[in-house]
Design a protein around this motif. Structure first.
Motif: not given
Length: 347
Positions: A197-202, A184-195, A168-173, A216-218
């Protein structure tokens, strides 16, 4: 008033209003990736916003000046600061802050030595050490390798989500990942990736009703994207393009440049050219001269059918004439049988 100048003036008034309400700091990150219009906007604000307490801070790599050698010079009250590598003492302190724990002296010394004063590299090395303290014996020697090692060590679901997001890009949805159907487990995966510090929820999202994230970085996004096989990228880009078309709510014109990129990477050059022309129309209306020409040039490079090349070439020539680039505005006839036909009706 010229439309482009009107847009710049409107931005200036907005910034001045913010400054009158309270002292304001505007930070522009990674402007070495900015397009010509964005750089012109920053330079305009720096030159014209003077009587209000506003500070503009633009962060860039040295390669910015390769393309724009004089950018930012000669402006009122400007200062250019070159950043030296972080000192070993400060690097050690940063590791302590990042890990929140006391790192054994041998491991700490190795982390600081390998990072070489690069804070992003140090962050990735420290994160890798926290995930696997034994890894400090054989540390990656580049930032990309450090990021790749952390990505490879992720559980499969989280790794798949991160790679899908990179398309998607540096910003994604969240919805874009759901549309891709690879996780399959999108929400759990995104929560773990945020924890991790790979990604950040805007806090806000540009897509109504969806959740927006950013890498977190391009460079993290770039490393993840380069990991994907080319065939997988094509199908993923198509899924992303269809998702954006679906959620844009008839505002494809606003996202035309983004859609052109995804359709081009998906291998659908017809759709890519169509969106490039749409983006060029929008840029021309905004009097964004360089962006208009660049978009039309990109479209011309993608077109293979002779008649269509003539049509796009004519659009490019007319745009150059409108922007008073008469020397480059001469229409060069397309090669092939179609060039024998007039481009416009004669009667």
């Amino acid at each position: 008033m010229d439309e482009q100048l009107l847009l710049l003036f409107s931005a200036r008034r907005l910034v001045e209003r913010l400054g009158r309400e309270q002292p304001t700091l505007l930070i522009f990150e990674d402007i070495h990736w900015a397009d010509a219009g964005q750089l012109d906007l920053i330079a305009y604000l720096a030159a014209h916003v003077r009587e209000t307490p506003v500070l503009l801070l633009a962060l860039a790599r040295p390669e910015l000046l390769d393309d724009r050698p004089g950018w930012g010079t000669g402006l009122h009250a400007t200062t250019s600061i070159g950043l030296d590598p972080v000192s070993p003492a400060d690097s050690a302190a940063l590791v302590g802050q990042l890990t929140g724990a006391e790192v054994p002296a041998p491991a700490l010394g190795r982390l600081v030595e390998v990072a070489g004063g690069n804070p992003l590299f140090l962050e990735e090395l420290a994160a890798g050490w926290m995930e696997d303290p034994d890894r400090s014996a054989e540390l990656p020697t580049t930032v990309r390798a450090a990021i790749a090692a952390r990505v490879d060590a992720l559980p499969p679901e989280q790794r798949s989500a991160l790679l899908a997001a990179s398309v998607v890009g540096k910003v994604f949805w969240r919805g874009a990942l759901q549309a891709a159907g690879t996780v399959d487990s999108i929400d759990r995966s995104l929560d773990a990736l945020e924890a991790r510090d790979f990604v950040r929820r805007e806090a806000t999202s540009r897509v109504q009703g969806d959740v927006e994230f950013s890498f977190r970085h391009a460079l993290i996004r770039d490393v993840c994207y380069s990991t994907l096989p080319r065939a997988q990228r094509r199908s993923a880009h198509e899924s992303v393009a269809r998702y954006i078309e679906q959620v844009s709510g008839g505002q494809d014109r606003e996202l035309a440049w983004l859609l052109s990129h995804h359709w081009q990477e998906a291998g659908d050059l017809v759709r890519a050219v169509g969106y490039l022309l749409l983006a060029a129309e929008r840029a021309e209306e905004a009097r964004a001269e360089k962006e208009t020409i660049e978009l039309l040039q990109r479209a011309l490079r993608l077109v293979t059918e002779v008649g269509e090349r003539s049509r796009v070439g004519l659009k490019l020539a007319l745009a150059r004439v409108r922007f008073e680039d008469f020397e480059q505005g001469a229409v060069k006839p397309a090669r092939g049988p179609a060039c024998a036909r007039p481009l416009l009706p004669l009667d």
